[in-house]
Design an enzyme around this catalytic site. Structure first.
Site, PDB file in Angstrom:
ATOM      1  N   ASP A  83       2.186   3.046   3.512  1.00 62.14           N
ATOM      2  CA  ASP A  83       1.380   4.236   3.185  1.00 62.14           C
ATOM      3  C   ASP A  83       2.307   5.341   2.670  1.00 62.14           C
ATOM      4  O   ASP A  83       2.004   6.525   2.790  1.00 62.14           O
ATOM      5  CB  ASP A  83       0.590   4.709   4.407  1.00 62.14           C
ATOM      6  CG  ASP A  83      -0.701   5.438   4.042  1.00 62.14           C
ATOM      7  OD1 ASP A  83      -1.070   5.438   2.856  1.00 62.14           O
ATOM      8  OD2 ASP A  83      -1.317   6.028   4.944  1.00 62.14           O
TER       9      ASP A  83
ATOM     10  N   SER B  98      -0.724  11.198   2.412  1.00 61.58           N
ATOM     11  CA  SER B  98      -0.800  12.319   3.340  1.00 61.58           C
ATOM     12  C   SER B  98      -1.273  11.798   4.695  1.00 61.58           C
ATOM     13  O   SER B  98      -2.021  10.832   4.775  1.00 61.58           O
ATOM     14  CB  SER B  98      -1.784  13.360   2.831  1.00 61.58           C
ATOM     15  OG  SER B  98      -3.080  12.806   2.790  1.00 61.58           O
TER      16      SER B  98
ATOM     17  N   HIS C 270       1.470   5.139  -2.014  1.00 64.70           N
ATOM     18  CA  HIS C 270       0.950   6.154  -2.937  1.00 64.70           C
ATOM     19  C   HIS C 270       2.074   6.589  -3.873  1.00 64.70           C
ATOM     20  O   HIS C 270       2.585   7.703  -3.760  1.00 64.70           O
ATOM     21  CB  HIS C 270       0.352   7.317  -2.148  1.00 64.70           C
ATOM     22  CG  HIS C 270      -0.813   6.909  -1.307  1.00 64.70           C
ATOM     23  ND1 HIS C 270      -2.095   6.856  -1.797  1.00 64.70           N
ATOM     24  CD2 HIS C 270      -0.887   6.462  -0.029  1.00 64.70           C
ATOM     25  CE1 HIS C 270      -2.927   6.425  -0.852  1.00 64.70           C
ATOM     26  NE2 HIS C 270      -2.208   6.174   0.235  1.00 64.70           N
TER      27      HIS C 270
ATOM     28  N   GLU D 107      -5.636  17.184   1.209  1.00 66.76           N
ATOM     29  CA  GLU D 107      -6.736  17.501   2.128  1.00 66.76           C
ATOM     30  C   GLU D 107      -6.696  18.942   2.627  1.00 66.76           C
ATOM     31  O   GLU D 107      -7.674  19.438   3.181  1.00 66.76           O
ATOM     32  CB  GLU D 107      -6.735  16.546   3.334  1.00 66.76           C
ATOM     33  CG  GLU D 107      -7.272  15.156   3.022  1.00 66.76           C
ATOM     34  CD  GLU D 107      -6.186  14.157   2.687  1.00 66.76           C
ATOM     35  OE1 GLU D 107      -5.107  14.593   2.205  1.00 66.76           O
ATOM     36  OE2 GLU D 107      -6.393  12.956   2.899  1.00 66.76           O
TER      37      GLU D 107
ATOM     38  N   GLY E  73      -2.950  12.733  -1.017  1.00 62.19           N
ATOM     39  CA  GLY E  73      -3.243  13.894  -0.194  1.00 62.19           C
ATOM     40  C   GLY E  73      -4.028  14.994  -0.880  1.00 62.19           C
ATOM     41  O   GLY E  73      -4.851  14.754  -1.752  1.00 62.19           O
TER      42      GLY E  73
ATOM     43  N   HIS F  57      -4.587   0.316   7.778  1.00 66.06           N
ATOM     44  CA  HIS F  57      -4.586   1.293   8.888  1.00 66.06           C
ATOM     45  C   HIS F  57      -5.270   0.684  10.112  1.00 66.06           C
ATOM     46  O   HIS F  57      -5.860   1.412  10.914  1.00 66.06           O
ATOM     47  CB  HIS F  57      -5.293   2.609   8.507  1.00 66.06           C
ATOM     48  CG  HIS F  57      -4.977   3.134   7.141  1.00 66.06           C
ATOM     49  ND1 HIS F  57      -3.723   3.099   6.591  1.00 66.06           N
ATOM     50  CD2 HIS F  57      -5.768   3.736   6.204  1.00 66.06           C
ATOM     51  CE1 HIS F  57      -3.752   3.641   5.376  1.00 66.06           C
ATOM     52  NE2 HIS F  57      -4.978   4.022   5.120  1.00 66.06           N
TER      53      HIS F  57
ATOM     54  N   THR G  80      -7.449   9.745  -1.308  1.00 67.23           N
ATOM     55  CA  THR G  80      -8.611  10.610  -1.182  1.00 67.23           C
ATOM     56  C   THR G  80      -9.014  11.234  -2.517  1.00 67.23           C
ATOM     57  O   THR G  80     -10.192  11.354  -2.822  1.00 67.23           O
ATOM     58  CB  THR G  80      -8.294  11.779  -0.210  1.00 67.23           C
ATOM     59  OG1 THR G  80      -7.498  11.277   0.853  1.00 67.23           O
ATOM     60  CG2 THR G  80      -9.549  12.410   0.337  1.00 67.23           C
TER      61      THR G  80
ATOM     62  N   HIS H 133       0.862  -1.197   0.000  1.00 70.51           N
ATOM     63  CA  HIS H 133       0.000   0.000   0.000  1.00 70.51           C
ATOM     64  C   HIS H 133       0.887   1.232   0.000  1.00 70.51           C
ATOM     65  O   HIS H 133       1.359   1.672   1.039  1.00 70.51           O
ATOM     66  CB  HIS H 133      -0.896  -0.029   1.250  1.00 70.51           C
ATOM     67  CG  HIS H 133      -1.902   1.070   1.313  1.00 70.51           C
ATOM     68  ND1 HIS H 133      -3.237   0.869   1.103  1.00 70.51           N
ATOM     69  CD2 HIS H 133      -1.772   2.392   1.584  1.00 70.51           C
ATOM     70  CE1 HIS H 133      -3.896   2.008   1.247  1.00 70.51           C
ATOM     71  NE2 HIS H 133      -3.026   2.950   1.543  1.00 70.51           N
TER      72      HIS H 133
ATOM     73  N   HIS I  39      -9.473   1.146   3.147  1.00 72.52           N
ATOM     74  CA  HIS I  39      -8.972   2.187   4.058  1.00 72.52           C
ATOM     75  C   HIS I  39      -9.954   2.325   5.216  1.00 72.52           C
ATOM     76  O   HIS I  39     -11.134   2.614   5.006  1.00 72.52           O
ATOM     77  CB  HIS I  39      -8.846   3.510   3.298  1.00 72.52           C
ATOM     78  CG  HIS I  39      -8.778   4.727   4.172  1.00 72.52           C
ATOM     79  ND1 HIS I  39      -7.618   5.416   4.409  1.00 72.52           N
ATOM     80  CD2 HIS I  39      -9.755   5.374   4.882  1.00 72.52           C
ATOM     81  CE1 HIS I  39      -7.871   6.442   5.220  1.00 72.52           C
ATOM     82  NE2 HIS I  39      -9.170   6.445   5.525  1.00 72.52           N
TER      83      HIS I  39
HETATM   84 ZN    ZN Z   1      -5.573   5.097   3.462  1.00 69.54          ZN
END
Ligand code: ZN
Length: 399
Positions: free
Chosen positions: A291, A295, A67, A74, A72, A228, A103, A65, A199
């Protein structure tokens, strides 16, 4: 001229401990593991010999996992996090990475994620991807979740679908179950895992949606890889129940856990794994992912954005070290979380084990400190004695 690598006298972890052995890598595969191996090819093959007395030879790490495209945003457009470079991965022992969108499934889409995955593959490591983002309906490349998983080689599942989070699309039970059903059938038809990477947010609904799908439909726990799981204590308790019922849970490593422990009840990875093992849950039911480049936004109790950190791929090896050094978990058990366990739940075939016939993805760790010394990906030496040897297209050699 083709190239072989002969690693001498390493403590071999398959991840099970296999004793002090030589390891011969040839043609991108592990050719042999044994004592006093010879690598005499009559001058037809260049042989790199690495003396590894006292070092641990372990499978290259699998980050399930990450990115890779950045994540991010956010806190607005200027808080979109940067892409991962080849160095971000290989300097942390990662030879296989599964890329995901988070996201923001608009500013980042599947075409860009797959392009990035192909770029990293061209640069020397192995990459896969999940289709979609936090959101349901899932934003795919081909217009169909089933088609993405069946027809795009790199796509092995869907995710990270967000639940129990104020940033999720607030999927209903029916919507969520349908995504899992589509992923399951597409995986079956194409010989892939068809995994649903979920998630989990902070809300008290925890993993309720997953539990409902397992209990109210025919879809088994093994279709899901919730991530998570250690973000708060109550969520972790619920996830341990899921693991008891046969599910595999994914811990998110945290390089800054000392700071986070002070302001939250995030469960330190090594402590969580210790609890899982003490409960008698089999050691193949957990994975650890970074992760990386994701973010880490901080919100107040009303959901107002406060600030943002960024996930670091370096946390994988740090968590392994803490498992061994703080919790006394055997290295061969801790390692499973980033080698054989993700390879098995994600059906990655020849990945995740040091065994003849498997891909020549390997790390050497120093004896006492378990620091990263050497990284080999698909038979190619990427990092040698702490120095990066292979650079991404836009990384400066020697920088
Ligand atoms: Zn996540």
């Amino acid at each position: 001229m083709s190239m072989a690598t002969l690693i001498r006298q390493a403590n071999v972890y398959q991840p099970e401990y296999a004793g002090v052995k030589d390891v011969l890598l040839l043609g991108g595969k592990i050719a042999a593991i044994g004592e006093n191996l010879k690598a005499d090819f009559g001058g037809c093959v260049d042989v790199l010999e690495i003396q590894a007395e006292g070092m641990a030879a372990v499978p290259g790490f699998i980050d399930s996992h990450e990115h890779i495209l950045g994540g991010g945003g956010e806190g607005g457009f200027h808080t979109r996090t940067p892409e991962a470079s080849l160095g971000d991965l290989i300097l942390n022992g990662i030879t296989t990475v599964i890329g995901c969108i988070g996201t923001d499934g608009v500013g980042r889409d599947m075409a860009a994620l797959l392009a990035k995955a192909h770029a990293l593959e061209n640069e020397g490591i192995t990459t896969y991807a999940y289709t979609g983002s936090y959101q349901i309906p899932v934003q795919t490349l081909t217009g169909s979740l089933r088609k993405d998983i069946m027809m795009l080689d790199k796509v092995i599942g869907v995710g990270e679908i967000a639940i129990s989070d104020h940033r999720s699309s607030q999927p209903t039970f029916e919507e969520f179950a349908r995504v899992a059903a589509d992923a399951r059938v597409a995986g079956m038809l194409s010989g892939k895992a068809g995994i649903v990477n979920v998630h989990l947010g902070d809300s008290p609904r925890k993993i309720d949606l997953i539990q409902r799908v397992i209990h109210e439909t025919e879809i088994p726990a093994s279709q899901f890889l919730p991530t998570h799981v250690n973000r708060n204590a109550a969520l972790f308790d619920a996830c341990l129940e899921f693991a008891k019922e046969g599910g595999t849970i994914d811990f998110t490593g945290n390089e800054d856990i000392d700071a986070w422990e002070a302001i939250s009840d995030e469960v330190r990875v090594c402590k969580g794994i210790r609890r899982l093992l003490d409960l008698g849950i089999p050691s193949d039911r957990f994975t650890i992912s970074s992760d990386g480049q994701g973010s880490l936004p901080v919100f107040d109790e009303n959901g107002n954005y406060q600030g943002l950190g960024i996930g670091k791929a370096s946390c994988l090896l740090k968590e392994i070290r803490e498992c061994v050094q703080t919790e006394g978990i055997p290295l061969e058990i801790a390692l499973k979380g980033i080698t054989s366990n993700p390879a098995s739940i994600l059906k990655l075939g020849a990945k995740g084990r040091l065994q003849p016939g498997f891909d020549a993805d390997l790390c050497l760790l120093t004896a006492d400190t378990l620091a990263l010394d050497t990284v080999i990906a698909k038979g190619r030496c990427m990092v040698l004695h702490g120095k990066q040897k292979v650079f991404g297209t836009f990384e400066a050699a020697g920088a």
